[in-house]
Design an enzyme around this catalytic site. Structure first.
Site, PDB file in Angstrom:
ATOM      1  N   HIS A  82       0.854  -1.145   0.010  1.00  0.00           N
ATOM      2  CA  HIS A  82      -0.088   0.166   0.009  1.00  0.00           C
ATOM      3  C   HIS A  82       0.961   1.259  -0.200  1.00  0.00           C
ATOM      4  O   HIS A  82       2.271   1.114   0.129  1.00  0.00           O
ATOM      5  CB  HIS A  82      -0.990  -0.013   1.246  1.00  0.00           C
ATOM      6  CG  HIS A  82      -2.042  -1.030   1.097  1.00  0.00           C
ATOM      7  ND1 HIS A  82      -3.043  -1.113   1.994  1.00  0.00           N
ATOM      8  CD2 HIS A  82      -2.189  -1.951   0.159  1.00  0.00           C
ATOM      9  CE1 HIS A  82      -3.923  -2.071   1.635  1.00  0.00           C
ATOM     10  NE2 HIS A  82      -3.361  -2.640   0.570  1.00  0.00           N
ATOM     11  N   GLU A 141       1.343   3.591   2.062  1.00  0.00           N
ATOM     12  CA  GLU A 141       1.864   3.991   3.357  1.00  0.00           C
ATOM     13  C   GLU A 141       3.156   3.281   3.515  1.00  0.00           C
ATOM     14  O   GLU A 141       4.069   3.689   3.895  1.00  0.00           O
ATOM     15  CB  GLU A 141       0.644   3.922   4.361  1.00  0.00           C
ATOM     16  CG  GLU A 141      -0.489   4.477   4.426  1.00  0.00           C
ATOM     17  CD  GLU A 141      -1.623   4.008   3.647  1.00  0.00           C
ATOM     18  OE1 GLU A 141      -2.528   4.166   4.135  1.00  0.00           O
ATOM     19  OE2 GLU A 141      -1.270   3.116   2.821  1.00  0.00           O
ATOM     20  N   CYS A 148      -5.808   1.648   5.894  1.00  0.00           N
ATOM     21  CA  CYS A 148      -6.639   0.294   6.308  1.00  0.00           C
ATOM     22  C   CYS A 148      -6.091  -0.043   7.754  1.00  0.00           C
ATOM     23  O   CYS A 148      -5.175   0.076   8.177  1.00  0.00           O
ATOM     24  CB  CYS A 148      -6.520  -0.732   5.358  1.00  0.00           C
ATOM     25  SG  CYS A 148      -4.716  -1.413   5.146  1.00  0.00           S
ATOM     26  N   CYS A 196      -2.114  -1.136   7.420  1.00  0.00           N
ATOM     27  CA  CYS A 196      -1.312   0.031   7.227  1.00  0.00           C
ATOM     28  C   CYS A 196      -1.272   0.929   8.611  1.00  0.00           C
ATOM     29  O   CYS A 196       0.047   1.465   9.167  1.00  0.00           O
ATOM     30  CB  CYS A 196      -1.708   0.960   6.280  1.00  0.00           C
ATOM     31  SG  CYS A 196      -1.612   0.138   4.669  1.00  0.00           S
ATOM     32  N   TRP A 233     -13.626   8.948 -40.699  1.00  0.00           N
ATOM     33  CA  TRP A 233     -13.298   8.831 -39.129  1.00  0.00           C
ATOM     34  C   TRP A 233     -13.689  10.520 -38.617  1.00  0.00           C
ATOM     35  O   TRP A 233     -13.397  11.536 -39.244  1.00  0.00           O
ATOM     36  CB  TRP A 233     -11.980   8.716 -38.678  1.00  0.00           C
ATOM     37  CG  TRP A 233     -11.565   7.444 -38.599  1.00  0.00           C
ATOM     38  CD1 TRP A 233     -11.279   6.629 -39.671  1.00  0.00           C
ATOM     39  CD2 TRP A 233     -11.776   6.685 -37.416  1.00  0.00           C
ATOM     40  NE1 TRP A 233     -10.945   5.161 -39.122  1.00  0.00           N
ATOM     41  CE2 TRP A 233     -11.029   5.407 -37.706  1.00  0.00           C
ATOM     42  CE3 TRP A 233     -11.804   6.881 -36.242  1.00  0.00           C
ATOM     43  CZ2 TRP A 233     -11.207   4.229 -36.905  1.00  0.00           C
ATOM     44  CZ3 TRP A 233     -11.881   5.971 -35.311  1.00  0.00           C
ATOM     45  CH2 TRP A 233     -11.417   4.617 -35.445  1.00  0.00           C
ATOM     46  N   GLU A 252     -19.226   2.652 -25.112  1.00  0.00           N
ATOM     47  CA  GLU A 252     -19.003   3.437 -26.056  1.00  0.00           C
ATOM     48  C   GLU A 252     -20.167   3.140 -27.339  1.00  0.00           C
ATOM     49  O   GLU A 252     -19.973   3.647 -28.336  1.00  0.00           O
ATOM     50  CB  GLU A 252     -17.828   2.548 -26.767  1.00  0.00           C
ATOM     51  CG  GLU A 252     -16.506   2.951 -26.122  1.00  0.00           C
ATOM     52  CD  GLU A 252     -15.253   2.902 -26.830  1.00  0.00           C
ATOM     53  OE1 GLU A 252     -15.193   3.172 -27.962  1.00  0.00           O
ATOM     54  OE2 GLU A 252     -14.375   2.467 -26.160  1.00  0.00           O
TER      55      GLU A 252
END
Length: 364
Positions: A53, A55, A80, A89, A180, A293
């Site tokens: 993590h 930290e 956490c 952490c 395009w 999309e």
């Protein structure tokens, strides 16, 4: 430390966290810096699930560990306090006797939700919260949407002609293609966006007319999970995406009609909207973000139900005069930029963004 200094160091946390966009799922984007007498002596960010993590990375980068006992650690998200793939952490911070912990925003997921802050306070740490909180929440809008709304964060994207069409009238000639609308820079940007999201969705009509790969080619990053919504189940057997490694999930009322080796077929029921069923499926699967999309039918379906958080619209210079109308959408303009062949507008759903726009909608 002054409030301005706190903002400056939290800004650095956010810069570090953003370096791992698209790579940390299901974990959030987190950066951390360690400050001693106004100077950064260590920093780090979380790169991928299962890895250290932020930290831990920051503490490990400090050359003189004796300085930690008189330093402050900054982190954009609450540390956490539970054991997952890595140790808590909070325990590491406490073990190094870091006296001050500055946190951007609370982690509202069920496993954390204030427990980390409480543990640090109980150990005698001075805990400062809410520093640049709005931006610290925005950078993890996907994580928070998943845990708080119980659905993925939803991004819509399309390109339209200057007179508002996303496609020409192809009639029975499925091989007919419009020119395009956008240029190469826009194409690269779209592939960057794909790499930042966990899943990408198109409709069956788009598959039949464009046969897309839906992968990341013009950028470096992970391919999103490919999703197709085909109510009729009328899909070509030799879809281009079938040649790719990775998951393809097809949602249909008639999955028995579909021949697609290796794809996961999900039968939809007609008693509730397809979008509701798809989002529920993705939530149960642990998918935190969805990039849609097209085509127009799928986009309009999600818009009509209010299931969108932001929309990214490219508008080109072409005039089609006739064809498939672009969706109509009401949103708050968050960003507008110009490319050589198009302009890009990013709108946000004000109902889902009461505090402003998404932190990760930056143009490179």
């Amino acid at each position: 430390m002054s409030g301005n200094d706190d903002l400056k160091f939290m800004e650095r946390c956010l810069e570090l966290a953003s370096k791992a966009a698209g790579m940390t799922y299901p974990n959030p984007l987190v950066g951390s810096v360690i400050v001693h007498k106004g100077e950064i002596i260590g920093e780090g960010y979380h790169l991928k699930a299962g890895g250290h993590h932020a930290e831990v990375m920051a503490i490990n980068s400090v050359r003189n560990r004796e300085l930690l006992a008189s330093s402050a650690i900054y982190v954009n998200l609450e540390p956490c306090s539970h054991t997952g793939k890595t140790p808590p952490c909070t325990d590491l911070i406490i073990s190094h006797k870091i006296p001050v912990v500055v946190v951007g925003t609370m982690d509202t997921s069920e496993k954390v939700s204030g427990k980390g802050l409480s543990k640090l306070k109980e150990a005698g740490c001075k805990v400062i919260t809410g520093v640049d909180e709005e931006r610290c929440r925005k950078i993890n809008n996907r994580f928070f949407s998943f845990h708080e709304k119980k659905r993925p964060y939803i991004i819509l994207k399309w390109a339209q002609s200057s007179d508002g069409f996303i496609d020409i009238n192809r009639g029975n000639n499925s091989s007919a293609r419009p020119g395009w609308i956008t240029g190469m820079s826009e194409k690269v940007l779209v592939h960057k966006w794909r790499a930042e999201e966990q899943a990408i969705l198109v409709g069956g009509g788009t598959v039949r007319s464009d046969d897309p790969f839906l992968n990341v080619r013009d950028w470096t990053g992970n391919n999103p999970v490919r999703l197709i919504l085909s109510g009729s189940g009328m899909l070509p057997e030799g879809m281009a995406m079938n040649k790719l490694i990775g998951s393809t999930v097809i949602f249909s009322f008639y999955p028995e009609k579909i021949i697609s080796t290796g794809s996961v077929l999900v039968k939809l029921n007609k008693n509730e909207p397809s979008a509701v069923q798809i989002l529920d499926y993705l939530y149960r699967w642990g998918i935190q973000s969805l990039f849609i999309e097209g085509g127009a039918g799928v986009l309009n379906h999600f818009i009509r139900l209010g299931f969108w958080d932001e929309v990214r619209i490219f508008s080109g210079d072409q005039i089609y005069k006739d064809g498939v109308k672009a969706p109509e959408i009401d949103g708050k303009l968050f960003l507008k930029t110009k490319f050589s062949k198009s302009k890009l507008e990013i709108l946000i759903n004000p109902l889902n963004h009461p505090d402003g726009g998404p932190e990760t909608a930056k143009i490179f």
